[in-house]
Design an enzyme around this catalytic site. Sequence first.
Site: not given
Ligand code: AR6
Length: 173
Positions: A10, A33-34
């Site tokens: 994370d 992540v957000d």
């Molecule tokens: N740390 C590292 N990686 C993570 C974490 C974490 N805590 N949580 C998820 N991942 P995403 P996007 C991975 O959806 O595609 C949000 O709602 C996850 O498995 O977080 O750029 C925002 O507000 C994936 O491989 O980002 C936007 O609306 C990667 O991180 C939208 O999602 C990115 O997944 C952005 O979507």
Amino acid sequence: MNSIHLIKGDNAKAKVDAIVNAANPKLLGGGGVDGAIHRAAGSELLAACFAMEAINGRRCGYGDAKITCAGNLEARFVIHAVGPIYSKFAEPQKVLVSAYKRTLDLAIEHQCKTIALPAISFGVYGYPAREAATVALSVCSQPEYSELEMSFYLFDEEMLHIWQGILDSLGYE
Ligand code: AR6
């Protein structure tokens, strides 16, 4: 060769100069992540985002990035990067390249040495795994980023394996 590390976990827990958020144009939090970053950072981060100028509710364009304080995170800054929604752009690769470049340029402008990145657009935004990794690692390999220590935080073993394969193919040990 630039300094690029792959870590399972994370990125909100990283101790670095800048933590990168995979955000949306509103910059007011979300899932993935957000969500993890805003939960860990607390209200100071949300207030900093809210205080940024918004045009039609948008604080950041697709392919752009913005920098704020990091609230309770163990970092000096959060860099909020907005990658493309894969299915909505004719040339998503250009938008993803731009999001990474803006992120890394902001880190350098703010004298950061270490940065913790997620796989931007590879979650809710639907970017295919190999392509997402290729774009991310190619941008990070550019000579202008040689002073930065870049760590990608990936969610599972499968992702780690894919990213390691791409890193190897770019000539990293
Ligand atoms: N740390 C590292 N990686 C993570 C974490 C974490 N805590 N949580 C998820 N991942 P995403 P996007 C991975 O959806 O595609 C949000 O709602 C996850 O498995 O977080 O750029 C925002 O507000 C994936 O491989 O980002 C936007 O609306 C990667 O991180 C939208 O999602 C990115 O997944 C952005 O979507």
